[in-house]
Design a protein around this motif. Structure first.
Motif, mmCIF file in Angstrom:
data_model
loop_
_atom_site.group_PDB
_atom_site.id
_atom_site.type_symbol
_atom_site.label_atom_id
_atom_site.label_comp_id
_atom_site.label_asym_id
_atom_site.label_seq_id
_atom_site.Cartn_x
_atom_site.Cartn_y
_atom_site.Cartn_z
ATOM 1 N N UNK A 76 0.853 -0.927 0.093
ATOM 2 C CA UNK A 76 0.376 0.325 -0.119
ATOM 3 C C UNK A 76 0.807 1.319 0.000
ATOM 4 N N UNK A 77 0.243 2.426 -1.118
ATOM 5 C CA UNK A 77 1.125 3.616 -0.908
ATOM 6 C C UNK A 77 2.597 3.420 -1.574
ATOM 7 N N UNK A 78 2.580 2.585 -2.421
ATOM 8 C CA UNK A 78 4.368 2.095 -3.236
ATOM 9 C C UNK A 78 4.521 3.435 -3.922
ATOM 10 N N UNK A 79 2.864 3.478 -4.674
ATOM 11 C CA UNK A 79 3.349 4.954 -5.535
ATOM 12 C C UNK A 79 4.342 6.036 -4.972
ATOM 13 N N UNK A 80 4.272 6.274 -3.431
ATOM 14 C CA UNK A 80 4.824 7.134 -2.681
ATOM 15 C C UNK A 80 6.241 6.885 -1.944
ATOM 16 N N UNK A 81 6.291 5.412 -1.582
ATOM 17 C CA UNK A 81 7.264 5.357 -1.276
ATOM 18 C C UNK A 81 8.087 4.847 -2.051
ATOM 19 N N UNK A 82 7.813 4.263 -2.889
ATOM 20 C CA UNK A 82 8.883 3.671 -3.798
ATOM 21 C C UNK A 82 9.543 4.319 -4.869
ATOM 22 N N UNK A 83 11.027 3.400 -5.409
ATOM 23 C CA UNK A 83 11.350 4.220 -6.022
ATOM 24 C C UNK A 83 11.003 3.726 -7.759
ATOM 25 N N UNK A 115 9.110 -0.547 -9.609
ATOM 26 C CA UNK A 115 9.091 0.084 -8.819
ATOM 27 C C UNK A 115 10.211 -0.862 -7.375
ATOM 28 N N UNK A 116 10.812 0.074 -6.655
ATOM 29 C CA UNK A 116 11.693 -0.564 -5.816
ATOM 30 C C UNK A 116 11.291 -0.274 -4.133
ATOM 31 N N UNK A 117 11.182 -0.622 -2.661
ATOM 32 C CA UNK A 117 12.061 -0.744 -1.863
ATOM 33 C C UNK A 117 13.000 0.581 -1.921
ATOM 34 N N UNK A 118 13.039 1.196 -0.722
ATOM 35 C CA UNK A 118 14.232 1.010 0.296
ATOM 36 C C UNK A 118 15.462 0.287 0.597
ATOM 37 N N UNK A 119 15.048 -0.520 1.106
ATOM 38 C CA UNK A 119 15.809 -1.510 1.608
ATOM 39 C C UNK A 119 16.604 -2.056 -0.018
ATOM 40 N N UNK A 152 16.727 -0.436 -3.740
ATOM 41 C CA UNK A 152 17.481 0.314 -4.194
ATOM 42 C C UNK A 152 18.617 0.481 -3.196
ATOM 43 N N UNK A 153 18.930 0.730 -2.114
ATOM 44 C CA UNK A 153 20.086 1.352 -1.654
ATOM 45 C C UNK A 153 21.361 -0.322 -1.020
ATOM 46 N N UNK A 154 20.872 -1.259 -1.348
ATOM 47 C CA UNK A 154 21.286 -2.485 -1.553
ATOM 48 C C UNK A 154 21.973 -2.194 -2.490
ATOM 49 N N UNK A 155 20.988 -2.339 -3.835
ATOM 50 C CA UNK A 155 21.470 -2.333 -5.297
ATOM 51 C C UNK A 155 22.618 -1.179 -5.312
ATOM 52 N N UNK A 156 22.260 -0.110 -5.329
ATOM 53 C CA UNK A 156 23.408 1.591 -5.414
ATOM 54 C C UNK A 156 24.752 1.018 -4.611
ATOM 55 N N UNK A 157 24.899 -0.156 -3.218
ATOM 56 C CA UNK A 157 25.588 0.096 -2.827
ATOM 57 C C UNK A 157 26.837 -1.280 -3.168
ATOM 58 N N UNK A 158 26.253 -1.911 -4.286
ATOM 59 C CA UNK A 158 26.733 -2.895 -4.505
ATOM 60 C C UNK A 158 26.239 -4.187 -3.894
ATOM 61 N N UNK A 159 25.760 -4.220 -3.289
ATOM 62 C CA UNK A 159 25.382 -5.534 -2.136
ATOM 63 C C UNK A 159 24.131 -5.951 -2.572
#
Length: 264
Positions: free
Chosen positions: A123-130, A147-151, A153-160
């Protein structure tokens, strides 16, 4: 008997006898994995999946071999067959061949552990997901928005690797069609969306993979399809999703990890 013929016969007699297929071992492998789609009794779970009961063992074995080496292309079966040994292929083929044929209307139930999913609607993915990616699907005349949630996106950006708690989500839309029934493209090259059809999702959390057969398991990832009223679509067989994503273990079982890492 001529000398040449005698040597040939002696050579053949010296060769080890072909090992007979183990039907019981084949049955166990089918019960653990293959039955998820083809049914434990060789009767498939859906009309688009062939019944294998009473099919000739040689035919099944030949098809599994070309699926294993990639000569025949099928993303789901390539992933499964590549994990089978030569003996397992023979055993599975022999087991299916030993079964009585099924009526045209017969259908097996899904494995319960593969219809159960831990994924709930975000719920609310359109506002909280990228929103990080868009893909055209010409074969189905669809366009999908990812779309993806913060967890995630953050891991992918960090190469994890994507961690437990990661959630990837997609809106599936039919494409607007021109008079010739071809998808209309926008200035960005993507199909112009017309009507939304459903949602797809993949997410992971601790223990979600514990009941999934090893040959299908994507660590702790689960999959889901949601209707437009945000309910789980009934009778979704995760086996097909799991098998399709199985070869992607080096990229967190995700087709779009590169795009996710570049998300802004």
């Amino acid at each position: 008997m001529t000398k040449v013929r005698a040597i040939a016969v002696a050579t053949l007699l010296a060769l080890p006898a072909a090992q007979a297929a183990d039907i019981e071992a084949g049955k166990a492998k089918v019960a653990a994995v293959c039955g998820a789609c083809h049914g434990v009794a060789g009767v498939s779970v859906g009309e688009t999946i062939p019944n294998l009961a009473a099919q000739r063992a040689g035919y099944i074995e030949a098809q599994l071999k070309v699926l294993k080496d990639g000569t025949r292309k099928n993303p789901v079966m390539n992933a499964i067959a590549s994990q089978l040994t030569a003996d397992e292929i023979s055993n599975v083929a022999a087991y299916f061949a030993s079964l009585p044929g099924a009526g045209a209307a017969a259908k097996s139930d899904f494995m319960p552990q593969l219809t159960k999913t831990g994924v709930t609607f975000p719920e609310g993915y359109d506002k909280s997901f990228v929103k990080y990616h868009t893909i055209n699907f010409p074969a189905t005349k669809q366009v999908r928005y990812y779309f993806a949630n913060k967890a995630a996106v953050d891991a992918a950006r960090a190469g994890k690797d994507l961690p437990n708690g990661a959630y990837l989500f997609a809106e599936v839309w039919s494409a607007k069609l021109d008079e010739a029934k071809n998808p209309v493209k926008g200035a960005d090259g993507f199909f112009v969306a017309d009507k939304q059809l459903f949602y797809t999702a993949m997410a992971r959390d601790a223990g979600w993979g514990k009941d999934i057969p090893d040959m299908l398991k994507n660590e702790d990832w689960n999959y889901a399809v949601f209707t437009l009223d945000k309910k789980h679509r009934p009778n979704v067989n995760q086996a097909e999703c799991l098998a399709c994503h199985k070869p992607l273990d080096k990229v967190s079982y995700t087709f779009t990890l590169k795009e996710l890492a570049a998300a802004k």
